[in-house]
Design an enzyme around this catalytic site. Sequence first.
Site, PDB file in Angstrom:
ATOM      1  N   CYS A 131      -1.877  -3.616   7.793  1.00  0.00           N
ATOM      2  CA  CYS A 131      -1.991  -5.054   7.649  1.00  0.00           C
ATOM      3  C   CYS A 131      -3.467  -5.385   7.877  1.00  0.00           C
ATOM      4  O   CYS A 131      -4.224  -4.538   8.335  1.00  0.00           O
ATOM      5  CB  CYS A 131      -1.107  -5.759   8.663  1.00  0.00           C
ATOM      6  SG  CYS A 131      -0.672  -7.421   8.164  1.00  0.00           S
ATOM      7  N   CYS A 172       1.388  -6.810   4.634  1.00  0.00           N
ATOM      8  CA  CYS A 172       0.881  -8.166   4.415  1.00  0.00           C
ATOM      9  C   CYS A 172       0.193  -8.222   3.060  1.00  0.00           C
ATOM     10  O   CYS A 172      -0.283  -7.217   2.558  1.00  0.00           O
ATOM     11  CB  CYS A 172      -0.030  -8.621   5.534  1.00  0.00           C
ATOM     12  SG  CYS A 172      -1.489  -7.641   5.807  1.00  0.00           S
ATOM     13  N   CYS A 223      -8.075   0.469  -0.342  1.00  0.00           N
ATOM     14  CA  CYS A 223      -7.678   1.297   0.799  1.00  0.00           C
ATOM     15  C   CYS A 223      -8.453   2.603   0.773  1.00  0.00           C
ATOM     16  O   CYS A 223      -8.891   3.047  -0.290  1.00  0.00           O
ATOM     17  CB  CYS A 223      -6.190   1.622   0.740  1.00  0.00           C
ATOM     18  SG  CYS A 223      -5.129   0.192   0.987  1.00  0.00           S
TER      19      CYS A 223
END
Length: 177
Positions: free
Chosen positions: A16, A92, A100
């Site tokens: 998140c 989220c 990422c």
Amino acid sequence: MNATNSHDPLNVLFLCTGNSARSIMAECLLNRLGQGKFHAYSAGSMPTGEVNPRALNLLRKTNFDVSSLRSKSWEEFAGPDAPKLDFVFTVCDNAANEVCPIWPGQPMTAHWGLPDPAAVEGTEAEKAFAFDDCFRMLNQRISIFVNLPLASLSKLSLQKHLDDIGKAGVPASKEPA
């Protein structure tokens, strides 16, 4: 993924943005519900540095040990000394849209986005309800996940299950049109 025939638990990372509520609750739930089968971790792209007090209170109220919980960066899980990840789930909306890190071992990924309970404004009861509702949805999704027959699913079938779990329990207003 780890060989599902092995007795080593599968490592799961919940991501998140702030790593203060949703990902922390998911980590706790999976470590309880998947005990022996999974080892859960949580992290954030921009960690707040502290676990949300409402999340801590809810976890304490439901008999989780919160003594070792902390808000941490996902960079801790991208280095050479990090545990090998089998699954990475974003919980989220912001984290799903961010770039990422490249996870070693190519873990399976899915987006299990939920409304941010920490962003809810209103009465104390409304704020508490937001955390309770988020916890309930995470519990539902993680319960489904831990009961998947991992050893008998193809990678493609498992990915579909993981994606479907991300849609479970989402209020109709949050469903894509």
